[in-house]
Design a protein around this motif. Structure first.
Motif, PDB file in Angstrom:
ATOM      1  N   LEU A  63       0.828  -1.203   0.000  1.00  0.00           N
ATOM      2  CA  LEU A  63       0.000   0.000   0.000  1.00  0.00           C
ATOM      3  C   LEU A  63       0.867   1.259   0.000  1.00  0.00           C
ATOM      4  CD1 LEU A  63      -2.786   1.342   0.183  1.00  0.00           C
ATOM      5  CD2 LEU A  63      -2.688   1.030   2.674  1.00  0.00           C
ATOM      6  N   LEU A  64       1.962   1.241   0.752  1.00  0.00           N
ATOM      7  CA  LEU A  64       2.862   2.398   0.789  1.00  0.00           C
ATOM      8  C   LEU A  64       3.507   2.646  -0.574  1.00  0.00           C
ATOM      9  CD1 LEU A  64       4.626   1.846   4.249  1.00  0.00           C
ATOM     10  CD2 LEU A  64       2.656   3.299   3.712  1.00  0.00           C
ATOM     11  N   LEU A  65       3.820   1.586  -1.297  1.00  0.00           N
ATOM     12  CA  LEU A  65       4.361   1.751  -2.649  1.00  0.00           C
ATOM     13  C   LEU A  65       3.345   2.428  -3.551  1.00  0.00           C
ATOM     14  CD1 LEU A  65       6.121  -1.718  -3.226  1.00  0.00           C
ATOM     15  CD2 LEU A  65       7.253   0.499  -2.980  1.00  0.00           C
ATOM     16  N   ALA A  66       2.084   2.034  -3.421  1.00  0.00           N
ATOM     17  CA  ALA A  66       1.032   2.646  -4.239  1.00  0.00           C
ATOM     18  C   ALA A  66       0.840   4.113  -3.880  1.00  0.00           C
ATOM     19  CB  ALA A  66      -0.279   1.884  -4.050  1.00  0.00           C
ATOM     20  N   ILE A  67       0.951   4.433  -2.598  1.00  0.00           N
ATOM     21  CA  ILE A  67       0.801   5.826  -2.161  1.00  0.00           C
ATOM     22  C   ILE A  67       1.977   6.670  -2.659  1.00  0.00           C
ATOM     23  CG2 ILE A  67       0.799   7.329  -0.122  1.00  0.00           C
ATOM     24  CD1 ILE A  67      -0.725   5.065   1.339  1.00  0.00           C
ATOM     25  N   ARG A  68       3.175   6.086  -2.623  1.00  0.00           N
ATOM     26  CA  ARG A  68       4.367   6.815  -3.064  1.00  0.00           C
ATOM     27  C   ARG A  68       4.391   7.020  -4.578  1.00  0.00           C
ATOM     28  NH1 ARG A  68       9.671   5.259  -4.396  1.00  0.00           N
ATOM     29  NH2 ARG A  68       9.415   3.102  -3.702  1.00  0.00           N
ATOM     30  N   SER A  69       3.874   6.038  -5.323  1.00  0.00           N
ATOM     31  CA  SER A  69       3.920   6.110  -6.799  1.00  0.00           C
ATOM     32  C   SER A  69       2.554   5.764  -7.380  1.00  0.00           C
ATOM     33  CB  SER A  69       4.984   5.154  -7.340  1.00  0.00           C
ATOM     34  OG  SER A  69       6.255   5.422  -6.794  1.00  0.00           O
ATOM     35  N   PRO A  70       1.564   6.637  -7.189  1.00  0.00           N
ATOM     36  CA  PRO A  70       0.211   6.307  -7.664  1.00  0.00           C
ATOM     37  C   PRO A  70       0.128   6.101  -9.172  1.00  0.00           C
ATOM     38  CG  PRO A  70       0.359   8.612  -6.986  1.00  0.00           C
ATOM     39  CD  PRO A  70       1.609   7.950  -6.521  1.00  0.00           C
ATOM     40  N   HIS A  71       1.065   6.674  -9.930  1.00  0.00           N
ATOM     41  CA  HIS A  71       1.041   6.476 -11.383  1.00  0.00           C
ATOM     42  C   HIS A  71       1.350   5.020 -11.758  1.00  0.00           C
ATOM     43  CE1 HIS A  71       5.237   7.178 -10.335  1.00  0.00           C
ATOM     44  NE2 HIS A  71       5.605   6.655 -11.496  1.00  0.00           N
ATOM     45  N   LEU A  72       1.870   4.257 -10.802  1.00  0.00           N
ATOM     46  CA  LEU A  72       2.140   2.836 -11.032  1.00  0.00           C
ATOM     47  C   LEU A  72       1.127   1.951 -10.310  1.00  0.00           C
ATOM     48  CD1 LEU A  72       6.031   2.802 -10.628  1.00  0.00           C
ATOM     49  CD2 LEU A  72       4.726   2.701 -12.764  1.00  0.00           C
ATOM     50  N   GLY A  73       0.082   2.567  -9.778  1.00  0.00           N
ATOM     51  CA  GLY A  73      -0.895   1.822  -8.977  1.00  0.00           C
ATOM     52  C   GLY A  73      -1.565   0.689  -9.711  1.00  0.00           C
ATOM     53  N   ARG A  75      -0.435  -1.055 -12.248  1.00  0.00           N
ATOM     54  CA  ARG A  75       0.523  -2.146 -12.486  1.00  0.00           C
ATOM     55  C   ARG A  75       0.812  -2.900 -11.195  1.00  0.00           C
ATOM     56  NH1 ARG A  75       5.428   0.125 -16.011  1.00  0.00           N
ATOM     57  NH2 ARG A  75       5.905  -2.111 -16.053  1.00  0.00           N
ATOM     58  N   LEU A  76       0.873  -2.174 -10.090  1.00  0.00           N
ATOM     59  CA  LEU A  76       1.076  -2.822  -8.798  1.00  0.00           C
ATOM     60  C   LEU A  76      -0.123  -3.701  -8.452  1.00  0.00           C
ATOM     61  CD1 LEU A  76       2.798  -3.120  -6.210  1.00  0.00           C
ATOM     62  CD2 LEU A  76       1.615  -1.090  -5.318  1.00  0.00           C
ATOM     63  N   ASP A  77      -1.316  -3.243  -8.770  1.00  0.00           N
ATOM     64  CA  ASP A  77      -2.529  -3.996  -8.472  1.00  0.00           C
ATOM     65  C   ASP A  77      -2.540  -5.337  -9.196  1.00  0.00           C
ATOM     66  OD1 ASP A  77      -5.225  -3.756  -7.084  1.00  0.00           O
ATOM     67  OD2 ASP A  77      -5.860  -4.296  -9.116  1.00  0.00           O
ATOM     68  N   GLU A  78      -2.011  -5.366 -10.396  1.00  0.00           N
ATOM     69  CA  GLU A  78      -1.977  -6.604 -11.178  1.00  0.00           C
ATOM     70  C   GLU A  78      -1.088  -7.664 -10.527  1.00  0.00           C
ATOM     71  OE1 GLU A  78      -0.630  -5.385 -14.980  1.00  0.00           O
ATOM     72  OE2 GLU A  78      -2.466  -4.301 -15.499  1.00  0.00           O
ATOM     73  N   LEU A  79      -0.134  -7.241  -9.708  1.00  0.00           N
ATOM     74  CA  LEU A  79       0.825  -8.168  -9.121  1.00  0.00           C
ATOM     75  C   LEU A  79       0.227  -9.027  -8.019  1.00  0.00           C
ATOM     76  CD1 LEU A  79       4.042  -5.968  -8.866  1.00  0.00           C
ATOM     77  CD2 LEU A  79       3.255  -7.403 -10.759  1.00  0.00           C
ATOM     78  N   ARG A  80      -0.942  -8.661  -7.499  1.00  0.00           N
ATOM     79  CA  ARG A  80      -1.535  -9.409  -6.391  1.00  0.00           C
ATOM     80  C   ARG A  80      -1.835 -10.853  -6.771  1.00  0.00           C
ATOM     81  NH1 ARG A  80      -7.193  -9.997  -6.600  1.00  0.00           N
ATOM     82  NH2 ARG A  80      -7.336 -10.232  -4.352  1.00  0.00           N
ATOM     83  N   GLU A  91       8.017  -6.039  -8.060  1.00  0.00           N
ATOM     84  CA  GLU A  91       8.040  -4.757  -7.346  1.00  0.00           C
ATOM     85  C   GLU A  91       9.414  -4.096  -7.458  1.00  0.00           C
ATOM     86  OE1 GLU A  91       4.765  -6.005  -3.900  1.00  0.00           O
ATOM     87  OE2 GLU A  91       6.902  -5.927  -3.429  1.00  0.00           O
ATOM     88  N   ARG A  92      10.466  -4.889  -7.354  1.00  0.00           N
ATOM     89  CA  ARG A  92      11.812  -4.329  -7.467  1.00  0.00           C
ATOM     90  C   ARG A  92      12.052  -3.735  -8.852  1.00  0.00           C
ATOM     91  NH1 ARG A  92      13.432  -9.520  -5.034  1.00  0.00           N
ATOM     92  NH2 ARG A  92      13.469  -9.260  -2.772  1.00  0.00           N
ATOM     93  N   VAL A  93      11.489  -4.366  -9.860  1.00  0.00           N
ATOM     94  CA  VAL A  93      11.617  -3.832 -11.225  1.00  0.00           C
ATOM     95  C   VAL A  93      10.877  -2.513 -11.342  1.00  0.00           C
ATOM     96  CG1 VAL A  93      11.033  -4.226 -13.653  1.00  0.00           C
ATOM     97  CG2 VAL A  93      11.951  -6.102 -12.279  1.00  0.00           C
ATOM     98  N   LEU A  94       9.667  -2.447 -10.770  1.00  0.00           N
ATOM     99  CA  LEU A  94       8.835  -1.247 -10.891  1.00  0.00           C
ATOM    100  C   LEU A  94       9.323  -0.092 -10.010  1.00  0.00           C
ATOM    101  CD1 LEU A  94       5.162  -2.630 -10.939  1.00  0.00           C
ATOM    102  CD2 LEU A  94       6.340  -1.432 -12.793  1.00  0.00           C
ATOM    103  N   PHE A  95       9.714  -0.418  -8.766  1.00  0.00           N
ATOM    104  CA  PHE A  95       9.970   0.630  -7.777  1.00  0.00           C
ATOM    105  C   PHE A  95      11.415   0.692  -7.290  1.00  0.00           C
ATOM    106  CE2 PHE A  95       5.564  -0.793  -7.337  1.00  0.00           C
ATOM    107  CZ  PHE A  95       4.869   0.398  -7.462  1.00  0.00           C
ATOM    108  N   GLY A  96      12.224  -0.306  -7.636  1.00  0.00           N
ATOM    109  CA  GLY A  96      13.576  -0.352  -7.121  1.00  0.00           C
ATOM    110  C   GLY A  96      13.674  -0.965  -5.744  1.00  0.00           C
ATOM    111  N   ARG A  97      12.557  -1.408  -5.179  1.00  0.00           N
ATOM    112  CA  ARG A  97      12.514  -2.059  -3.867  1.00  0.00           C
ATOM    113  C   ARG A  97      11.202  -2.826  -3.762  1.00  0.00           C
ATOM    114  NH1 ARG A  97      11.850   2.007   0.965  1.00  0.00           N
ATOM    115  NH2 ARG A  97      14.119   1.948   0.730  1.00  0.00           N
TER     116      ARG A  97
END
Length: 240
Positions: A63-73, A75-80, A91-97
């Motif tokens: 959730l914190l990743l989504a809040i920090r980078s909502p423009h990637l929200g 794509r992050l949602d698809e990872l569930r 996640e590491r590819v998308l956000f670096g962590r």
């Protein structure tokens, strides 16, 4: 635990997460909390409610990743729907962590007892020691794998991962029982906490999904092999 869950939800409710579905996130987190509590009870843990709290919090970094980078929200949602380690790698590819690293650096963990904080941030690679943090981390690790049975794909992979986790804890004969309890608990706790959730699939239905997928894959392989043989025969005939 209910107060903790309510506080976490209300404190993040106004945050912009782009295409990240926070309703599904809290369903997934509740499922992990209920799984952790059931596993802790099966192991004779002295405080299953503490395990529930760890389970609820262990994926907060997502959730914190989504809040920090909502423009990637989105794509992050698809990872569930990916199994745990695959989620972390993506996640590491998308956000670096990944979500564990994101949560470890957040102020949220500072509010938790040391044992819970360590268990939450290490639950994908739990320690083997007998400390409270290590035991909670192993429970959270197994809870993540059990929750993925309902949530992630391919079903054959997530079922194997859950079975292996339960075997490592000496609970291999209780997977069906604990998953059934998890389904009931998730529905009951969701009603009490006013968290909208979908109907949780039965283990039998998931196992059937896995079998159907394997049959479909086998048929696809046979069709591919037949086409390859036809092409080889055609090439041989043309060469003659």
């Amino acid at each position: 635990n209910h107060a903790l869950t309510f506080a976490l939800r209300t404190s993040t409710a106004a945050c912009h997460t782009g295409g990240f579905n926070t309703t599904r996130f809290w369903e997934d987190s509740l499922r992990r909390g209920c799984a952790a509590r059931r596993i802790a009870e099966a192991l004779g843990d002295p405080d299953p409610d503490e395990a529930f709290a760890v389970g609820i919090c262990q994926d907060l970094g997502t959730l914190l990743l989504a809040i920090r980078s909502p423009h990637l929200g989105d794509r992050l949602d698809e990872l569930r729907r990916r199994p745990g380690e695959a989620r972390r790698q993506a996640e590491r590819v998308l956000f670096g962590r990944d979500h564990c690293e994101e949560l470890a650096d957040s102020a949220l963990t500072a509010m938790l007892p040391t044992e819970m904080r360590l268990a939450i941030t290490t639950h994908h690679a739990p320690g083997r020691g007998d400390s409270r943090a290590s035991r909670l981390s192993r429970i959270a690790w197994a809870a993540d794998r059990l929750a993925d049975v309902a949530q992630a794909f391919p079903k054959s992979v997530v079922l194997d991962r859950a079975t292996q986790a339960f075997a490592s804890l000496g609970l291999e004969e209780r997977l069906q029982e604990i998953y059934s309890g998890l389904r009931r608990d998730t529905a009951e706790d969701a009603a009490e906490l006013a968290i909208p959730i979908a109907e949780q699939p039965s283990l039998a239905a998931i196992q059937q999904q896995a079998r159907d997928a394997m049959v479909a894959l086998s048929k696809e392989h046979d069709q591919w092999n037949q086409r390859l043989q036809q092409q080889l025969r055609a090439a041989a005939s043309h060469a003659d």
